[in-house]
Write an enzyme that holds these catalytic residues in place. Structure first.
Site, short mmCIF file in Angstrom:
data_model
loop_
_atom_site.label_atom_id
_atom_site.label_comp_id
_atom_site.label_asym_id
_atom_site.label_seq_id
_atom_site.Cartn_x
_atom_site.Cartn_y
_atom_site.Cartn_z
N ASP A 26 46.97 77.56 105.22
CA ASP A 26 47.13 76.49 104.23
C ASP A 26 47.77 77.05 102.96
OD1 ASP A 26 46.96 74.12 102.84
OD2 ASP A 26 44.81 74.27 102.45
N SER A 119 43.29 71.78 94.75
CA SER A 119 44.01 72.36 95.89
C SER A 119 45.35 72.92 95.48
CB SER A 119 44.20 71.32 96.99
OG SER A 119 42.95 70.92 97.50
#
EC number: 3.4.21.4
Length: 165
Positions: A26, A119
């Site tokens: 990610d 994030s």
């Protein structure tokens, strides 16, 4: 709300091995449309070459909420946490088990965590970028560390992608 610099993104590259179900790999690299000038509020940071030790001090920062379902803050926030080694994070001490993969690193301090909107933000330890905010169970949930993309494990991809994006 003030004093920031706004620069548009010219290009970006997501990791080709990213999996939205497992959150493996990610990480992404962006190229800005113009260069930034370093200052008292804009600095460069080196990429980690090895994961920090279990229990090492770290800081995560971002523009995310300060609680699940909370509102976005008007100022950049940060919180100090401790690194949780991959093996320990996947152990029965915490709630994730086999969800923790080789491209991940964890950080945990009771009552402190990254949250929604953070994030992609930095996890810094020892003056190096060691992680990128990825996922977690809620925000600061007991026995559920924050999970980050492990920069040391993904470093070769980051360097290669930065040269080609």
């Amino acid at each position: 709300n003030s004093g920031g610099v706004l620069v548009s993104v010219a290009a970006f590259k997501n990791h080709e091995g990213y999996n939205s179900k497992t959150m493996v790999n990610d990480i992404a690299v962006i190229r800005l449309s113009s260069s930034l000038t370093t200052s008292s509020t804009i600095k460069t940071i080196g990429l980690a070459t090895a994961a920090p030790a279990n229990g090492a001090a770290a800081t995560v920062s971002g523009w995310g909420t300060t609680s699940s379902g909370g509102s976005i803050p008007s100022q950049l926030r940060y919180v100090d946490v401790k690194i949780v080694g991959r093996t320990q994070c996947a152990s029965s001490t915490y709630g994730y088990g086999s969800e923790i993969k080789a491209s991940m690193i964890c950080a945990y301090t009771v009552g402190k965590d990254s949250c929604q909107g953070d994030s992609g933000g930095p996890l810094v330890s020892g003056g190096r970028l060691v992680g990128v905010v990825s996922w977690g169970y809620g925000c600061a949930a007991v026995n559920y560390p924050g999970v980050y993309a492990d920069v040391a494990a993904l470093r070769s991809w980051v360097v290669s992608a930065a040269n080609s994006v």
